[in-house]
Design a protein around this motif. Structure first.
Motif, PDB file in Angstrom:
ATOM      1  N   PHE A 174     -13.404 -33.469  12.832  1.00 40.08           N
ATOM      2  CA  PHE A 174     -12.862 -33.696  14.166  1.00 40.08           C
ATOM      3  C   PHE A 174     -11.652 -32.801  14.428  1.00 40.08           C
ATOM      4  N   GLY A 175     -10.931 -32.456  13.385  1.00 41.52           N
ATOM      5  CA  GLY A 175      -9.773 -31.566  13.534  1.00 41.52           C
ATOM      6  C   GLY A 175     -10.103 -30.105  13.326  1.00 41.52           C
ATOM      7  N   LEU A 176     -11.322 -29.701  13.625  1.00 43.50           N
ATOM      8  CA  LEU A 176     -11.755 -28.314  13.424  1.00 43.50           C
ATOM      9  C   LEU A 176     -10.823 -27.337  14.139  1.00 43.50           C
ATOM     10  N   PHE A 177     -10.315 -26.376  13.405  1.00 42.47           N
ATOM     11  CA  PHE A 177      -9.428 -25.370  14.000  1.00 42.47           C
ATOM     12  C   PHE A 177      -9.644 -23.990  13.366  1.00 42.47           C
ATOM     13  N   THR A 178      -9.455 -23.899  12.049  1.00 41.96           N
ATOM     14  CA  THR A 178      -9.402 -22.594  11.386  1.00 41.96           C
ATOM     15  C   THR A 178     -10.684 -21.798  11.584  1.00 41.96           C
ATOM     16  N   GLN A 179     -11.839 -22.451  11.423  1.00 42.30           N
ATOM     17  CA  GLN A 179     -13.104 -21.729  11.505  1.00 42.30           C
ATOM     18  C   GLN A 179     -13.319 -21.133  12.893  1.00 42.30           C
ATOM     19  N   VAL A 180     -13.079 -21.925  13.926  1.00 42.84           N
ATOM     20  CA  VAL A 180     -13.244 -21.421  15.292  1.00 42.84           C
ATOM     21  C   VAL A 180     -12.222 -20.331  15.577  1.00 42.84           C
ATOM     22  N   MET A 214     -17.796 -25.905  -7.066  1.00 41.84           N
ATOM     23  CA  MET A 214     -16.337 -25.946  -7.147  1.00 41.84           C
ATOM     24  C   MET A 214     -15.726 -24.641  -6.655  1.00 41.84           C
ATOM     25  N   PHE A 215     -16.386 -23.515  -6.938  1.00 40.68           N
ATOM     26  CA  PHE A 215     -15.914 -22.236  -6.404  1.00 40.68           C
ATOM     27  C   PHE A 215     -15.994 -22.228  -4.878  1.00 40.68           C
ATOM     28  N   VAL A 216     -17.093 -22.748  -4.338  1.00 43.35           N
ATOM     29  CA  VAL A 216     -17.226 -22.826  -2.878  1.00 43.35           C
ATOM     30  C   VAL A 216     -16.143 -23.717  -2.288  1.00 43.35           C
ATOM     31  N   TRP A 217     -15.897 -24.867  -2.921  1.00 41.47           N
ATOM     32  CA  TRP A 217     -14.885 -25.808  -2.435  1.00 41.47           C
ATOM     33  C   TRP A 217     -13.478 -25.212  -2.507  1.00 41.47           C
ATOM     34  N   ALA A 218     -13.240 -24.320  -3.491  1.00 37.42           N
ATOM     35  CA  ALA A 218     -11.902 -23.760  -3.694  1.00 37.42           C
ATOM     36  C   ALA A 218     -11.592 -22.613  -2.738  1.00 37.42           C
ATOM     37  N   ILE A 219     -12.604 -22.045  -2.094  1.00 40.06           N
ATOM     38  CA  ILE A 219     -12.353 -20.924  -1.181  1.00 40.06           C
ATOM     39  C   ILE A 219     -11.579 -21.428   0.039  1.00 40.06           C
ATOM     40  N   PRO A 220     -10.463 -20.806   0.388  1.00 39.51           N
ATOM     41  CA  PRO A 220      -9.726 -21.230   1.593  1.00 39.51           C
ATOM     42  C   PRO A 220     -10.575 -21.091   2.850  1.00 39.51           C
ATOM     43  N   GLN A 221     -10.307 -21.953   3.819  1.00 39.10           N
ATOM     44  CA  GLN A 221     -11.098 -21.949   5.049  1.00 39.10           C
ATOM     45  C   GLN A 221     -11.029 -20.608   5.764  1.00 39.10           C
ATOM     46  N   LEU A 222      -9.865 -19.985   5.770  1.00 40.60           N
ATOM     47  CA  LEU A 222      -9.721 -18.701   6.459  1.00 40.60           C
ATOM     48  C   LEU A 222     -10.571 -17.628   5.791  1.00 40.60           C
ATOM     49  N   VAL A 223     -10.619 -17.637   4.463  1.00 45.45           N
ATOM     50  CA  VAL A 223     -11.405 -16.636   3.740  1.00 45.45           C
ATOM     51  C   VAL A 223     -12.898 -16.848   3.997  1.00 45.45           C
ATOM     52  N   SER A 224     -13.363 -18.091   3.906  1.00 46.80           N
ATOM     53  CA  SER A 224     -14.781 -18.359   4.158  1.00 46.80           C
ATOM     54  C   SER A 224     -15.159 -18.032   5.596  1.00 46.80           C
ATOM     55  N   ALA A 225     -14.245 -18.276   6.542  1.00 44.98           N
ATOM     56  CA  ALA A 225     -14.528 -17.927   7.937  1.00 44.98           C
ATOM     57  C   ALA A 225     -14.660 -16.415   8.106  1.00 44.98           C
TER      58      ALA A 225
END
Length: 326
Positions: free
Chosen positions: A259-265, A140-151
């Motif tokens: 399919f809508g991948l954006f933030t990580q890239v 749940m902690f992993v799921w809660a991390i925003p995409q920008l932070v994990s990137a």
């Protein structure tokens, strides 16, 4: 001599089933139940349509125009050019390479995510309650991390100069990974991106599939073990058929998200993704705001929406079918 039965004593034929042909006839319960999921989803669909109608409509109109930066400042109406933008992107080899790259990434990342998510879900069913609770809290902690932070975290981990991944690999005897750039080679770069997406997607899949596994009748598993079935045979012939509706739902959702991948890239490539790292989402954004070709970017976005409509329609259909199960 046999007596002839009179019409009054002859057995009567069974009456034909009545059908609601009259205007005031009641609708069969089965038919009403088939429409119940749609009635329940209708308020949410109306709300989503109201929120998305103007942005999508505006984007659709711009895709048929030739909007330039000067039109934004002057407020003038851009000229209408019809399907020229669509002709431009559909005859562009770069666009189709981006479509292929996005599709391949989606298939690979979703397949890996589903397999690992199911493996973690099966593991959760075999550990103690305390370990299971710890696993759920961690995921749940992993799921809660925003995409920008994990990137950003992954970006620091694979940094060429100070990344911990290079440091650990360099400790292996005979391996020289000092100052290794993971994104110099697109294959290695996409491995990093795929790993990030899979890592972020496993918590949702594992927890959801574990909830589905609790609905598998324990008697069926015990009967399979008594009959001498192996663990793989039990999984293939008992567990997976029961989980099939849920697997279809989570797979479809994963396809839509990946399919809508954006933030990580965008974050891993410092807001300037090279051609080898472009996806449909980043390509549309780059064309619209990087090169000020807003109409071309809008056309790419419209095509992306059309490509996803089939997947979304399949997802909604599966949701209604699950809601209609007795």
């Amino acid at each position: 001599m046999h007596a002839v039965e009179s019409p009054a004593t002859a057995p009567s034929a069974p009456a034909a089933p009545s059908t609601p042909d009259k205007p005031g006839a009641r609708v069969p319960r089965r038919r009403r139940r088939e429409w119940t999921p749609l009635y329940l989803a209708l308020p949410a669909l109306i709300l989503l349509a109201a929120l998305l109608a103007y942005p999508f409509g505006r984007m659709l109109v711009v895709s048929f125009q030739d909007m330039q930066l000067r039109h934004l400042f002057s407020g003038a109406t851009p000229p209408w050019i019809g399907f020229d933008n669509y002709t431009q992107i559909l005859t562009d080899g770069v666009f189709w390479s981006v479509v292929l790259r996005t599709a391949v990434f989606t298939v690979v990342s979703v397949a890996i995510s589903i397999v690992l998510g199911l493996a973690v879900a099966l593991l959760m069913g075999r550990v103690s309650n305390a370990v299971r609770v710890a696993m759920v809290i961690t995921m749940m902690f992993v799921w809660a991390i925003p995409q920008l932070v994990s990137a950003q975290i992954f970006k620091w981990m694979v940094d060429a100069d100070f990344g911990v991944l290079n440091y650990l690999i360099d400790k292996i005897p005979g391996v020289d990974f000092a100052n290794h750039s993971w994104f110099a080679d697109p294959k290695q770069g996409w491995i990093v991106i795929t790993t990030l997406v899979v890592w972020a997607g496993i918590p949702f899949l594992a927890i959801t599939l574990h909830a589905g596994l609790t609905q598998v009748p324990h008697e069926l598993r015990e009967a399979a073990l008594v009959d001498g079935a192996s663990a793989w045979q039990t999984l293939r012939n008992i567990v997976l058929p029961v989980l099939r509706p849920l697997l279809v739902i989570v797979t479809t959702l994963s396809v839509i998200w990946n399919f809508g991948l954006f933030t990580q890239v965008w974050a891993l490539r410092d807001s300037k993704p090279e051609q080898e790292y472009q996806t449909l989402a980043t390509y549309a954004f780059t064309q619209a705001f990087g090169r000020s070709e807003y109409s071309v970017g809008s056309a790419i976005s419209v095509v992306t929406v059309l490509l996803m409509l089939g997947v979304m329609a399949f997802y909604i259909r599966q949701m209604f079918q699950i809601g209609d199960v007795d």
